[in-house]
Scaffold this motif. Sequence first.
Motif, short mmCIF file in Angstrom:
data_model
loop_
_atom_site.label_atom_id
_atom_site.label_comp_id
_atom_site.label_asym_id
_atom_site.label_seq_id
_atom_site.Cartn_x
_atom_site.Cartn_y
_atom_site.Cartn_z
N ASP A 19 17.81 2.07 50.75
CA ASP A 19 17.38 3.11 49.82
C ASP A 19 18.42 4.22 49.67
N THR B 233 21.92 6.20 48.32
CA THR B 233 22.79 6.36 47.15
C THR B 233 24.22 6.03 47.53
N LEU B 234 24.64 6.51 48.69
CA LEU B 234 25.97 6.24 49.23
C LEU B 234 25.83 5.89 50.70
N CYS C 178 30.05 2.12 49.33
CA CYS C 178 30.25 2.38 50.75
C CYS C 178 31.69 2.78 51.03
N VAL D 231 20.55 0.40 54.85
CA VAL D 231 21.13 1.15 53.73
C VAL D 231 20.34 0.96 52.44
N ILE E 294 25.37 -0.90 46.54
CA ILE E 294 25.49 0.49 46.95
C ILE E 294 26.92 0.77 47.36
N ALA F 293 25.93 -3.03 52.26
CA ALA F 293 25.90 -2.13 51.10
C ALA F 293 26.33 -2.86 49.83
N ARG G 205 19.70 13.44 47.25
CA ARG G 205 19.91 11.99 47.35
C ARG G 205 20.22 11.59 48.80
N ARG H 66 23.80 -5.01 48.20
CA ARG H 66 22.72 -4.26 47.56
C ARG H 66 23.21 -3.40 46.39
#
Length: 206
Positions: free
Chosen positions: A72, A74-75, A100, A70, A98, A93, A13, A96
Motif C-alpha cells: 500500500d 506510494t514509494l 523503489c 510494500v 511501486i 515493489a 502518502r 506491484r
Amino acid sequence: MSLFPIFVKLQGRLVVVVGGGEIASGKIDGLLRAGARVRVIAPEVHQAFDEPIRNREIEWVPRKFQAGDVADATLVIAATSAPGVNASVFRDAEARGILCNAVDDIENCHFYYGSVVQRGDLQIAISTNGKSPALAQRLRQELEQQFGPEYEVWLEWLGAARELLRAADGGGTESAKQMLHHLASKPMYERFVKESRKQSSQQGAA
C-alpha cells in the motif's frame, strides 16, 4: 539512461522504509518534512529513530522484511546493509508497480535521491544518475553559496506579487507574463536584496 526530473507531493502518502540503521535514518527527516506517513520495517532501529517513534511520527514494524510489506506504499526505500534484502524489496515493489530506491544500488533503483539546495519553497536538485554522489554534494555546496538564504524571502515576495497580478487580470495576459519575468530577473533580485538590507539597517538603528 536519461531521467525525468519531478518533485513529488508526499503529504499524507505512505512511504515504506526497509532498514533501521544509519543508512535508513538519513532518509527519514526529508520524508517527515514532506509530510509523508513513514513506516519503518526492521528488527532493530538506530537510536536516531527513538524520538520519532516515541512521538508517533513514524510507524515501526519490528521484524524482517516480508513480501507484501510494500503493497500500500506510494514509494519504497530499501536501506539495509544487506544487498540481497534490498534486491528483494526492489523486486517486490517492481512487481506491484511501486517506485523503489535501493540506497547506493543503481541496479535496484527506479529513482535516485538528488542532492538538494533548499531555500524555503525554492528547491534546486542535482542528480548524477547515481554515478557520483560526491560530485552532486560538491555542486550542492557551490550552489548553496550562490543561492543564499535571501532567496527564500524573495520567493515569498514573488509569490505574493504573482497572486496580486492574477487577482487583477487573471494573470494570463502577455503584459502580466512579461511583468512576472521582469520581477524574477537578476536586477530585480539585487534591488530586492539591497532594499531589504537597507530596511534592516534602519530598523537596527531605530
